[in-house]
Enzyme design. Sequence first.
Site, PDB file in Angstrom:
ATOM      1  N   THR A  40       0.845  -1.203   0.000  1.00 43.59           N
ATOM      2  CA  THR A  40       0.000   0.000   0.000  1.00 43.59           C
ATOM      3  C   THR A  40       0.874   1.245   0.000  1.00 43.59           C
ATOM      4  O   THR A  40       0.641   2.208  -0.738  1.00 43.59           O
ATOM      5  CB  THR A  40      -0.889   0.021   1.264  1.00 43.59           C
ATOM      6  OG1 THR A  40      -1.683  -1.147   1.285  1.00 43.59           O
ATOM      7  CG2 THR A  40      -1.767   1.261   1.311  1.00 43.59           C
ATOM      8  N   GLU A 110      -6.537   7.191 -15.763  1.00 41.45           N
ATOM      9  CA  GLU A 110      -5.533   6.141 -15.965  1.00 41.45           C
ATOM     10  C   GLU A 110      -6.094   5.164 -16.988  1.00 41.45           C
ATOM     11  O   GLU A 110      -7.269   5.254 -17.368  1.00 41.45           O
ATOM     12  CB  GLU A 110      -5.230   5.432 -14.629  1.00 41.45           C
ATOM     13  CG  GLU A 110      -4.387   6.278 -13.700  1.00 41.45           C
ATOM     14  CD  GLU A 110      -4.011   5.581 -12.395  1.00 41.45           C
ATOM     15  OE1 GLU A 110      -2.881   5.729 -11.980  1.00 41.45           O
ATOM     16  OE2 GLU A 110      -4.855   4.915 -11.793  1.00 41.45           O
ATOM     17  N   ASP A 205       2.878 -14.644   1.094  1.00 41.41           N
ATOM     18  CA  ASP A 205       2.763 -15.477   2.302  1.00 41.41           C
ATOM     19  C   ASP A 205       1.324 -15.931   2.588  1.00 41.41           C
ATOM     20  O   ASP A 205       1.083 -17.092   2.901  1.00 41.41           O
ATOM     21  CB  ASP A 205       3.293 -14.719   3.529  1.00 41.41           C
ATOM     22  CG  ASP A 205       4.723 -14.230   3.321  1.00 41.41           C
ATOM     23  OD1 ASP A 205       5.489 -14.936   2.648  1.00 41.41           O
ATOM     24  OD2 ASP A 205       5.055 -13.152   3.837  1.00 41.41           O
ATOM     25  N   HIS A 226       2.931  -4.125 -14.917  1.00 43.41           N
ATOM     26  CA  HIS A 226       2.761  -2.684 -15.131  1.00 43.41           C
ATOM     27  C   HIS A 226       3.664  -2.289 -16.295  1.00 43.41           C
ATOM     28  O   HIS A 226       4.846  -2.613 -16.303  1.00 43.41           O
ATOM     29  CB  HIS A 226       3.141  -1.908 -13.862  1.00 43.41           C
ATOM     30  CG  HIS A 226       2.635  -0.508 -13.871  1.00 43.41           C
ATOM     31  ND1 HIS A 226       3.143   0.456 -14.726  1.00 43.41           N
ATOM     32  CD2 HIS A 226       1.661   0.106 -13.160  1.00 43.41           C
ATOM     33  CE1 HIS A 226       2.492   1.593 -14.525  1.00 43.41           C
ATOM     34  NE2 HIS A 226       1.587   1.405 -13.586  1.00 43.41           N
ATOM     35  N   ARG A 272      -3.482  -2.223 -19.461  1.00 40.42           N
ATOM     36  CA  ARG A 272      -2.063  -2.483 -19.207  1.00 40.42           C
ATOM     37  C   ARG A 272      -1.492  -3.665 -19.985  1.00 40.42           C
ATOM     38  O   ARG A 272      -0.323  -3.654 -20.362  1.00 40.42           O
ATOM     39  CB  ARG A 272      -1.861  -2.734 -17.715  1.00 40.42           C
ATOM     40  CG  ARG A 272      -2.043  -1.501 -16.917  1.00 40.42           C
ATOM     41  CD  ARG A 272      -1.867  -1.725 -15.445  1.00 40.42           C
ATOM     42  NE  ARG A 272      -2.075  -0.440 -14.796  1.00 40.42           N
ATOM     43  CZ  ARG A 272      -2.077  -0.243 -13.503  1.00 40.42           C
ATOM     44  NH1 ARG A 272      -1.887  -1.251 -12.695  1.00 40.42           N
ATOM     45  NH2 ARG A 272      -2.273   0.948 -12.999  1.00 40.42           N
ATOM     46  N   HIS A 330       3.454  -6.578 -11.211  1.00 42.00           N
ATOM     47  CA  HIS A 330       2.909  -5.493 -10.402  1.00 42.00           C
ATOM     48  C   HIS A 330       1.821  -5.957  -9.429  1.00 42.00           C
ATOM     49  O   HIS A 330       1.781  -5.522  -8.292  1.00 42.00           O
ATOM     50  CB  HIS A 330       2.352  -4.446 -11.366  1.00 42.00           C
ATOM     51  CG  HIS A 330       1.815  -3.209 -10.721  1.00 42.00           C
ATOM     52  ND1 HIS A 330       2.582  -2.415  -9.904  1.00 42.00           N
ATOM     53  CD2 HIS A 330       0.594  -2.609 -10.786  1.00 42.00           C
ATOM     54  CE1 HIS A 330       1.860  -1.380  -9.492  1.00 42.00           C
ATOM     55  NE2 HIS A 330       0.641  -1.488  -9.991  1.00 42.00           N
ATOM     56  N   ARG A 365      -6.904  -6.133 -14.035  1.00 46.86           N
ATOM     57  CA  ARG A 365      -7.433  -5.154 -13.067  1.00 46.86           C
ATOM     58  C   ARG A 365      -7.431  -3.755 -13.663  1.00 46.86           C
ATOM     59  O   ARG A 365      -6.436  -3.314 -14.236  1.00 46.86           O
ATOM     60  CB  ARG A 365      -6.583  -5.177 -11.809  1.00 46.86           C
ATOM     61  CG  ARG A 365      -6.955  -4.103 -10.804  1.00 46.86           C
ATOM     62  CD  ARG A 365      -6.116  -4.220  -9.561  1.00 46.86           C
ATOM     63  NE  ARG A 365      -4.717  -3.945  -9.820  1.00 46.86           N
ATOM     64  CZ  ARG A 365      -4.165  -2.736  -9.763  1.00 46.86           C
ATOM     65  NH1 ARG A 365      -4.894  -1.676  -9.463  1.00 46.86           N
ATOM     66  NH2 ARG A 365      -2.883  -2.586  -9.994  1.00 46.86           N
ATOM     67  N   LEU A 371      -6.743  -0.322  -4.361  1.00 50.83           N
ATOM     68  CA  LEU A 371      -6.909   0.293  -3.034  1.00 50.83           C
ATOM     69  C   LEU A 371      -8.393   0.320  -2.683  1.00 50.83           C
ATOM     70  O   LEU A 371      -8.796   0.075  -1.550  1.00 50.83           O
ATOM     71  CB  LEU A 371      -6.317   1.710  -3.020  1.00 50.83           C
ATOM     72  CG  LEU A 371      -4.788   1.829  -3.155  1.00 50.83           C
ATOM     73  CD1 LEU A 371      -4.357   3.294  -3.248  1.00 50.83           C
ATOM     74  CD2 LEU A 371      -4.052   1.150  -2.011  1.00 50.83           C
TER      75      LEU A 371
END
Length: 520
Positions: A40, A110, A205, A226, A272, A330, A365, A371
């Site tokens: 983040t 974007e 993890d 990315h 992307r 990314h 995505r 976020l």
Amino acid sequence: MKTDYLVVGSGIAGLNFALKVAKYGKVTVATKKEIIESNTNLAQGGIAAATRKDDSIKLHIEDTLKVGYGLSNKRIVEILAEKGPEAIQNLISFGVKFDKEDDELHLTTEGGHSMARVLHSGDSTGREIEQAMTECIRENRDSEVFENCFAIDIIVKNSKCYGARILDIKNKEIVDIFARATILATGGIGYVYQNTTNPEIATGDGIAMAFRAGARIEDMEFVQFHPTTLNKLGAPHFLISEALRGEGAILVNEEGERFIVRYDKMGELAPRDIISRAIINELKGGSVYLDIRHKDKSYVLDRFPMIHQECLKYGIDITRDLIPVSPAAHYICGGIRTNEYGETNIANLLAFGECACTEVHGANRLASNSLLESVVFSSLGAQRAKRYLKNEIEAMPQQREAAIGNVVHQGLRDIEVDLRKAMWDCVGIIRTGENLNLMLKKLRKLERRLDSLDGDRVNVRFFELKNMVTVANLITNAAHIREESRGTHYREDYPTVDDKNWLKHICLEKRGEKLDVSFA
Ligand code: SIN
């Protein structure tokens, strides 16, 4: 040790959940580094939400679905977009400051967005969010944060989760923390690849732990690369935010040609996957650059101060120089399968953020939806979290690990380097059946090498590497199974979308020592 809610990870998803449930019961956050160190913290571009009068939830839904190439779950996407404006207010209430212009929130655009809807805080949006939330959690008297505490495994019996085994790194001690609910918010997997925008901590993890414990893992082939990261020898693949292109930066090749228009009519703001593949193709003929020199210098310094500073370290002044760029790993669209409340197929185990897979992203995505996803679904999960308080806390005795061993630095380092390079070469932006087969063989060898480093089990690097190998196996297997190209997953030997056979998700589960594959 006992707690009500054990949250593993201290990024936006984990902290948002922790802050929201602290009013119900005791919250313990375990994080493997300092609280602030998370993916983040590195997010630059921003957070997408339809907040402007001329924008609409409907458009945000449409854009997200389009980029997801048929595999985004429409109901979940609707929830994401509808709850977007509320999530922004939620962050503002934690003290997050987004940039404003004439007293209105400033919005940027974007790739894949049909209009400007990305809120940001300069070019360090993640840092602003992480700092605000860290302050809130430190002030919160109903929660405790254990830094430098690495979760080795979750404690699961008969598909029910009882807590997690935590390695206290500084005190070199293993502590079992038993909880009424255990929440994985451990972030992404980017460090499995040699070239990545992610920090070293992004070793997958949570996904690996959940898989070992019998959780369903989905959509792992969809690793988003990315398109624009710094491509300079000796420099890390530092993210050059998509917001630069949103604000007018163009991509040029060695000949100075604005090549992207040959690949997609959306130009620099195409999804992307398209831009990443175009750049890989152009890199065959020399370097590829991002060019923002035509913008006013003071504007660039004001809007992108962090990127400007970072590039200066490597001798590039973005107000005067071309920025050499190339793609890097990314974000993972897949992960631990959950519903919108973060619930998994293991009772009392929840997952949020990048380690979770709500199917919101499908095969790719939409920029700055991550976020948002973290806030929306961890908030929904928190709304239902009171129910876990009726669970008994059961202390399940665990087998003791071997004594703390000496660190086998070089052996671990060598395996890590080999793994990351092979993943980049064989399971990167352009994949083939042959390379995926090679990687599967390589992984078996790497597993054997890792197992031979016995006697040093109680060592974070060892456990992280074990997780990286597990995650690499999941990505490679899923990429091998999917014989088509869709979104971020591109197979040179199956270069087209095949809706007839592949409009479905690949689910992976551990059955004994075998990998069970099913489709949803
Ligand atoms: C960026 O700033 O380009 C990254 C934003 C994202 O990955 O959503």
